[in-house]
Design an enzyme around this catalytic site. Structure first.
Site, PDB file in Angstrom:
ATOM      1  N   ASP A  41      44.765  64.550  99.110  1.00 23.25           N
ATOM      2  CA  ASP A  41      45.442  63.419  99.763  1.00 23.25           C
ATOM      3  C   ASP A  41      44.651  62.119  99.609  1.00 23.25           C
ATOM      4  OD1 ASP A  41      43.300  63.842 101.377  1.00 23.25           O
ATOM      5  OD2 ASP A  41      44.426  64.127 103.236  1.00 23.25           O
ATOM      6  N   HIS A 135      25.831  37.679  95.802  1.00 21.07           N
ATOM      7  CA  HIS A 135      26.595  36.517  95.353  1.00 21.07           C
ATOM      8  C   HIS A 135      26.188  35.232  96.077  1.00 21.07           C
ATOM      9  CE1 HIS A 135      29.756  34.226  93.622  1.00 21.07           C
ATOM     10  NE2 HIS A 135      30.294  33.985  94.806  1.00 21.07           N
ATOM     11  N   ASP A 174      29.298  27.524  86.742  1.00 22.24           N
ATOM     12  CA  ASP A 174      29.921  26.832  87.885  1.00 22.24           C
ATOM     13  C   ASP A 174      28.823  26.389  88.843  1.00 22.24           C
ATOM     14  OD1 ASP A 174      29.222  29.111  89.341  1.00 22.24           O
ATOM     15  OD2 ASP A 174      31.231  29.967  89.244  1.00 22.24           O
ATOM     16  N   LYS A 197      33.533  24.027  87.307  1.00 15.56           N
ATOM     17  CA  LYS A 197      34.701  24.877  87.113  1.00 15.56           C
ATOM     18  C   LYS A 197      35.624  24.782  88.312  1.00 15.56           C
ATOM     19  CE  LYS A 197      34.464  29.480  88.752  1.00 15.56           C
ATOM     20  NZ  LYS A 197      34.001  30.867  88.733  1.00 15.56           N
ATOM     21  N   ARG A 199      38.586  27.243  89.927  1.00 14.36           N
ATOM     22  CA  ARG A 199      39.318  28.501  89.771  1.00 14.36           C
ATOM     23  C   ARG A 199      40.739  28.312  90.263  1.00 14.36           C
ATOM     24  NH1 ARG A 199      38.656  33.671  88.773  1.00 14.36           N
ATOM     25  NH2 ARG A 199      36.388  33.667  88.624  1.00 14.36           N
ATOM     26  N   ASP A 223      25.229  34.160  84.710  1.00 17.14           N
ATOM     27  CA  ASP A 223      26.002  34.238  85.952  1.00 17.14           C
ATOM     28  C   ASP A 223      25.506  35.436  86.752  1.00 17.14           C
ATOM     29  OD1 ASP A 223      27.893  33.505  87.796  1.00 17.14           O
ATOM     30  OD2 ASP A 223      29.590  33.588  86.422  1.00 17.14           O
ATOM     31  N   THR A 228      36.529  39.420  84.874  1.00 13.24           N
ATOM     32  CA  THR A 228      37.513  39.247  83.794  1.00 13.24           C
ATOM     33  C   THR A 228      36.887  38.547  82.586  1.00 13.24           C
ATOM     34  OG1 THR A 228      38.160  37.047  84.556  1.00 13.24           O
ATOM     35  CG2 THR A 228      39.367  38.919  85.487  1.00 13.24           C
TER      36      THR A 228
HETATM   37  C1  R5P Z   1      32.059  33.398  90.949  1.00 10.09           C
HETATM   38  O1  R5P Z   1      31.742  32.639  91.833  1.00 10.09           O
HETATM   39  C2  R5P Z   1      31.092  34.378  90.332  1.00 10.09           C
HETATM   40  O2  R5P Z   1      29.769  33.936  90.408  1.00 10.09           O
HETATM   41  C3  R5P Z   1      31.461  34.658  88.899  1.00 10.09           C
HETATM   42  O3  R5P Z   1      31.376  33.444  88.182  1.00 10.09           O
HETATM   43  C4  R5P Z   1      32.873  35.169  88.790  1.00 10.09           C
HETATM   44  O4  R5P Z   1      33.146  36.063  89.802  1.00 10.09           O
HETATM   45  C5  R5P Z   1      33.086  35.851  87.478  1.00 10.09           C
HETATM   46  O5  R5P Z   1      34.395  36.357  87.457  1.00 10.09           O
HETATM   47  P1  R5P Z   1      35.246  36.316  86.150  1.00 10.09           P
HETATM   48  O6  R5P Z   1      34.430  36.978  85.067  1.00 10.09           O
HETATM   49  O7  R5P Z   1      36.488  37.055  86.484  1.00 10.09           O
HETATM   50  O8  R5P Z   1      35.542  34.876  85.844  1.00 10.09           O
END
Ligand code: R5P
Length: 313
Positions: A41, A135, A174, A197, A199, A223, A228
């Site tokens: 389940d 993060h 970013d 950047k 989003r 980063d 993605t």
């Molecule tokens: C955003 O603030 C994070 O530090 C990354 O830049 C972000 O999450 C990366 O995600 P993606 O590869 O989907 O752009």
């Protein structure tokens, strides 16, 4: 084992058993026995071997990577099982902390997901939480337990060295990534550029402008995580539009890849991608270098548990 000194036991959730195994190898032991399974389940069932954790300082290793909710619950269940089996203390090593990007609300009507996850973690009353390249500071501040915030940047930067030329520039894709990028630039002794950047959605990123000199230079785009790949790709297009060399080197701590991410990077001149193993990587080729964070975590565990004696289950 000295009288009154509990030994250490490492328990692994199912998110990244390879990493947990590497950590215990570094420490010269083996994993505490435990089972994690899914019932038909969808419910999770875990069971630790009481003999392996009773009276010991236990560290549960679990990245809350895909499937984040299940992996979080596994972590909590394992912690509870260890306490009930008599563990002297229970800490969590969360190499990749899922939902950390939900640390602020972009629109009214959204939740503060990172805060909710931190609150849920609080119910496990961990003695200590080890995390890598969280993060943001907001996430660390939301976690009730004492947090050991480790950085994989020196390890990744070291692996980057052979791909770095004197004409290179470290690029933050970013504004949120500036602090991390500054650290790479400092270690690699390179200048820094910053991409502004915006989003638009979970999968769509636009760039407004690039601050810093990139013309004629090789971009090392760094980063904290890649999902993605949209952020990196937008940054690669932006610096190339400002005259940077076509080939780019990309580095990140957490490879939270969506399918096709690495393939998409090739379209923007990927020369080398350097990531760590906080999240298990399904497939990699010669263009991907994976740096292990096991020595980093093992060293920190050694310093936390001085006179460390590992039980040998
Ligand atoms: C955003 O603030 C994070 O530090 C990354 O830049 C972000 O999450 C990366 O995600 P993606 O590869 O989907 O752009």
């Amino acid at each position: 084992m000295g009288a009154g000194v509990p030994s250490l036991a490492i328990v692994s959730g199912s998110a990244n058993v390879a990493l947990a195994s590497s950590i215990v190898r570094e420490l010269g032991a083996s994993l505490a026995r435990c089972q994690v399974e899914r019932f038909p389940d969808g419910e999770i069932h875990v069971e630790v071997e009481p003999e392996d954790v009773n009276g010991r300082d236990v560290v549960v290793v679990q990245s809350t990577s895909k499937d984040a909710g299940d992996h979080l619950l596994e972590l909590l269940f394992l912690a509870d099982a260890c306490r009930r089996a008599g563990a002297a203390s229970v800490s969590a090593a969360i190499p990749y902390f899922g939902y950390a990007r939900h640390d602020r609300r972009k629109r009214p009507g959204e939740p503060l997901g990172a805060r909710v996850v931190a609150d849920v973690l609080g119910t496990a009353h961990f003695d200590r939480v080890l995390a890598i390249d969280l993060h943001s500071d907001v996430v660390e501040a939301s976690i009730a337990a004492p947090v050991e915030h480790l950085s994989a940047v020196p390890l990744v930067a070291d692996a980057l060295r052979k791909h770095v030329t004197r004409d290179a520039v470290v690029v933050a894709p970013d504004l949120g990534g500036v602090r991390l990028a500054r650290e790479y630039a400092r270690i690699l002794e390179l200048p820094l550029a910053v991409v502004h950047k915006v989003r638009r959605s979970a999968t769509h990123v636009d760039v407004e402008r690039v601050a810093g000199e990139v013309s004629g230079r090789r971009a090392i785009i760094v980063d904290d995580m890649i999902a993605t790949g949209g952020t990196i790709i937008a940054a690669a297009h932006a610096v190339s539009g400002e005259g940077a060399l076509h080939e780019v080197v990309v580095a990140a701590t957490h490879a939270v890849f969506a399918p096709q991410t690495v393939g998409r990077f090739r379209e923007v001149g990927l020369e080398q991608l350097v990531v760590t193993n906080t999240v298990p990587l399904a497939a990699a080729d010669h263009s991907v270098t994976v740096v292990s964070v096991a020595p980093l975590l093992a060293a920190r565990l050694r310093s936390h548990f001085p006179g460390i004696v590992l039980g040998d289950p």
